[in-house]
Design a protein around this motif. Structure first.
Motif, PDB file in Angstrom:
ATOM      1  N   ARG A 122       0.835  -1.219   0.000  1.00  0.00           N
ATOM      2  CA  ARG A 122       0.000   0.000   0.000  1.00  0.00           C
ATOM      3  C   ARG A 122       0.860   1.255   0.000  1.00  0.00           C
ATOM      4  NH1 ARG A 122      -2.964  -3.473   3.097  1.00  0.00           N
ATOM      5  NH2 ARG A 122      -2.104  -2.771   5.081  1.00  0.00           N
ATOM      6  N   GLU A 177       2.328   1.593  -3.446  1.00  0.00           N
ATOM      7  CA  GLU A 177       1.266   1.983  -4.375  1.00  0.00           C
ATOM      8  C   GLU A 177       0.982   3.484  -4.269  1.00  0.00           C
ATOM      9  OE1 GLU A 177      -2.821  -0.166  -5.758  1.00  0.00           O
ATOM     10  OE2 GLU A 177      -2.443  -0.056  -3.610  1.00  0.00           O
ATOM     11  N   ASN A 178       0.915   3.998  -3.056  1.00  0.00           N
ATOM     12  CA  ASN A 178       0.695   5.435  -2.851  1.00  0.00           C
ATOM     13  C   ASN A 178       1.864   6.254  -3.386  1.00  0.00           C
ATOM     14  OD1 ASN A 178      -1.823   5.088  -1.661  1.00  0.00           O
ATOM     15  ND2 ASN A 178      -0.964   4.939   0.395  1.00  0.00           N
TER      16      ASN A 178
END
Length: 87
Positions: A71, A74-75
């Protein structure tokens, strides 16, 4: 798990290259961002497969160990894409 760690390392390396090239606004920036997206996609697919095909306990461990890092990556990849759009 080792495979996921290898894929994560590759995706992170691709992201770092893409971020540097995007910041410098080089001619390679777009290709490097695309490579980072592909590496992230490969990592996410392997992660989802590992979680789904593992014993429930192992799946939970994989999620807790790798899920947050994915995550975050991904950010970061999204942030580089947004930075590129601002130029």
């Amino acid at each position: 798990m080792e495979n996921l760690n290898d894929l994560y390392a590759t995706a992170k390396d691709e992201f770092e290259i893409a971020a540097e090239e995007t910041e410098k606004k080089t001619v390679y920036a777009a290709e490097d961002r695309e490579a980072a997206q592909e590496a992230l996609k490969t990592l996410k697919e392997a992660f989802e497969k590992a979680v789904k095909e593992s014993h429930p306990e192992v799946g939970k461990e994989v999620q807790s160990r790798v899920g947050q890092r994915i995550r975050e990556l991904e950010n970061a990849v999204k942030a580089v894409e947004e930075m590129a759009l601002q130029d």
